[in-house]
Design a protein around this motif. Structure first.
Motif, mmCIF file in Angstrom:
data_model
loop_
_atom_site.group_PDB
_atom_site.id
_atom_site.type_symbol
_atom_site.label_atom_id
_atom_site.label_comp_id
_atom_site.label_asym_id
_atom_site.label_seq_id
_atom_site.Cartn_x
_atom_site.Cartn_y
_atom_site.Cartn_z
ATOM 1 N N VAL B 84 0.931 -1.062 0.052
ATOM 2 C CA VAL B 84 -0.226 0.077 -0.010
ATOM 3 C C VAL B 84 0.974 1.347 -0.137
ATOM 4 O O VAL B 84 0.457 2.186 -0.609
ATOM 5 C CB VAL B 84 -0.858 0.025 1.224
ATOM 6 N N ALA B 85 2.059 1.301 0.790
ATOM 7 C CA ALA B 85 2.748 2.548 0.925
ATOM 8 C C ALA B 85 3.307 2.781 -0.367
ATOM 9 O O ALA B 85 3.547 3.608 -0.854
ATOM 10 C CB ALA B 85 3.945 2.367 2.018
ATOM 11 N N ALA B 91 1.580 6.465 -6.521
ATOM 12 C CA ALA B 91 0.389 7.408 -7.031
ATOM 13 C C ALA B 91 0.757 8.900 -6.973
ATOM 14 O O ALA B 91 0.560 9.890 -7.542
ATOM 15 C CB ALA B 91 -0.754 7.301 -6.084
ATOM 16 N N GLY B 92 1.584 9.099 -5.738
ATOM 17 C CA GLY B 92 1.779 10.750 -5.230
ATOM 18 C C GLY B 92 2.625 11.153 -6.603
ATOM 19 O O GLY B 92 2.526 12.462 -7.047
ATOM 20 N N ARG B 97 3.356 14.772 -11.386
ATOM 21 C CA ARG B 97 3.914 14.614 -12.947
ATOM 22 C C ARG B 97 2.622 15.199 -13.686
ATOM 23 O O ARG B 97 2.736 16.280 -14.354
ATOM 24 C CB ARG B 97 4.149 13.509 -13.230
ATOM 25 N N ILE B 98 1.292 14.801 -13.388
ATOM 26 C CA ILE B 98 0.237 14.984 -14.369
ATOM 27 C C ILE B 98 -0.017 16.482 -14.037
ATOM 28 O O ILE B 98 -0.221 17.373 -15.074
ATOM 29 C CB ILE B 98 -0.856 14.151 -13.972
ATOM 30 N N MET B 99 0.096 16.992 -12.644
ATOM 31 C CA MET B 99 -0.443 18.360 -12.338
ATOM 32 C C MET B 99 0.818 19.107 -13.002
ATOM 33 O O MET B 99 0.346 20.378 -13.710
ATOM 34 C CB MET B 99 -0.126 18.498 -10.927
#
Lengths: 283, 147
Positions: B84-85, B91-92, B97-99
């Protein structure tokens, strides 16, 4: 000692004589104690019912055989029913046996010895108990047969015959003494009774010896006296009030029959314990 | 003594018979009743002892199995936490990157729009300057014709 016994015998004979005489008053044709039509039938000794090759078969002996046959019959029946998962009857018998064995182990402080003596103690109890209780069945004492011209009861409580109680007392006595000799050794055991270490010990030893022999008499007469007295008491009550009055007396005698069986078995156990105790530890 | 024996009916033969009676009963009951019952009791006792022992062993085994299971579960939990970590981390980074990309594109779009607006404004100014010049010429002609 003999004199005392003889006196006791004649005393009982005298008591007996009056009872017999009383019975004879009502029926002139009566001879000895064999009177039933009227009066109280009380005879100190077991009466002969018939003879086989000069061997007298008494009514008590017959009853003893009945008792033994019932016990052996029960044992045969029971043996075929023994299962790992016990039924009610088996559970009851097992509970009795385990209880007695535990008590004996506690008393003798030795499980091996307890297991060895268990058959003797249990047989004494079962035999005396059943013999005493069977005597209350209808027909015991009231079924009559003719022998030598007189009517005698076909059955009589086995313990109301001194032959039977004396035989038991002899067995008990012999077992106790032999156990003492085997466990302690002859000289050590004899040293309990014949002791020359000091005058006091000598006298104590002689007293112990006498009391040991006296057990023969106390064992046999205790059982005989209790059962016989019960019979006489019920006979007298029946003579006066035939209905209801004898009931509580009979209930009490049923209890006495049980107690006497317990007493005989327990005393044998205690005396065995006494005989195997080390004389130096016990004093 | 004789008299006593006579009174109580003590008879050597009967006494012997009773001794034998008891002996027979003793032997018979010992073989038929006491031994089988004692044997059954001992067997049952052994069986129960065995059962208790088995139960103890089983509970011990169960305890070991429980411990094993707990260990496995704990291992799985740590592993899941790790997964999960790492997923969260991934994901972070993806998000930032997308932002950044989006921001860059937005800035470009804004710059394009500004440039086009400036162009349009300049064009309009040029157009209106031409018109003003034409109108001024027309007006001058009119004045000249009247006079």
């Amino acid at each position: 000692m003999t004199g005392v016994l003889a006196q006791m015998g004649s005393f009982l004979h005298a008591v007996f004589g009056t009872a017999v005489a009383y019975a004879a008053e009502g029926a002139p044709q009566a001879e000895g104690g064999a009177e039933h039509a009227s009066g109280i039938h009380v005879v100190l000794k077991a009466e002969e019912v018939f003879r086989i090759f000069d061997f007298p078969i008494t009514n008590s002996l017959l009853m003893t055989w009945v008792t033994i046959a019932l016990l052996i019959g029960f044992a045969l029946f029971f043996r075929s029913k023994i299962a790992m998962i016990p039924g009610k009857l088996q559970a009851g018998v097992e509970m009795l046996f385990e209880g007695v064995l535990n008590y004996m182990t506690e008393t003798l402080e030795d499980e091996k010895l307890a297991r060895r003596f268990f058959p003797l103690i249990m047989t004494i109890f079962l035999f005396v108990f059943l013999a005493n209780e069977l005597a209350f069945l209808p027909g015991i004492g009231s079924l009559l047969v003719e022998h030598n011209g007189t009517l005698v009861p076909l059955f009589r409580a086995p313990a109301a015959d001194l032959n039977m109680t004396l035989a038991l007392a002899i067995i008990s006595f012999v077992v106790i003494e032999i156990t003492g000799v085997i466990v302690l050794g002859f000289f050590k055991y004899a040293g309990k009774y014949v002791n020359f270490s000091s005058p006091v010990n000598f006298v104590v030893g002689i007293i112990e010896l006498l009391s040991n022999v006296g057990r023969l008499i106390s064992f046999s007469f205790r059982l005989f006296g209790n059962v016989f007295a019960g019979e006489v008491m019920i006979a007298v009550a029946l003579f006066f009030v035939a209905y209801l009055l004898p009931v509580p007396l009979m209930a009490f005698e049923v209890f006495v029959g049980f107690i006497q069986a317990v007493v005989f078995a327990m005393l044998t156990l205690f005396f065995i314990k006494l005989s195997i105790m080390d004389p130096h530890e016990s004093h | 003594m004789e008299q006593l024996f006579e009174a109580f009916g003590i008879d050597g033969k009967l006494l012997l018979a009773q001794l034998i009676n008891f002996g027979v009963l003793f032997v018979a009951l010992t073989w038929l009743l006491y031994k089988p019952v004692m044997k059954t009791l001992d067997e049952r006792r052994a069986k129960i002892a065995q059962g208790v022992e088995d139960a103890e062993a089983a509970s011990q085994k169960l305890a070991v199995a429980d411990e094993n299971a707990a260990q496995v579960v704990q291992g799985a939990e740590t592993e899941a936490e790790g997964i999960v970590a790492s997923a969260r981390e991934l994901a972070g980074s993806e998000k930032s990157r997308i932002m950044k990309e989006a921001e860059a594109r937005a800035a470009q779009v804004a710059a394009d729009a500004e440039a086009r607006a400036e162009e349009t404004a300049a064009q309009a100014l040029r157009d209106s300057e031409k018109e003003v010049a034409r109108l001024a010429i027309l007006a001058a002609e009119k004045v000249l014709r009247k006079s």
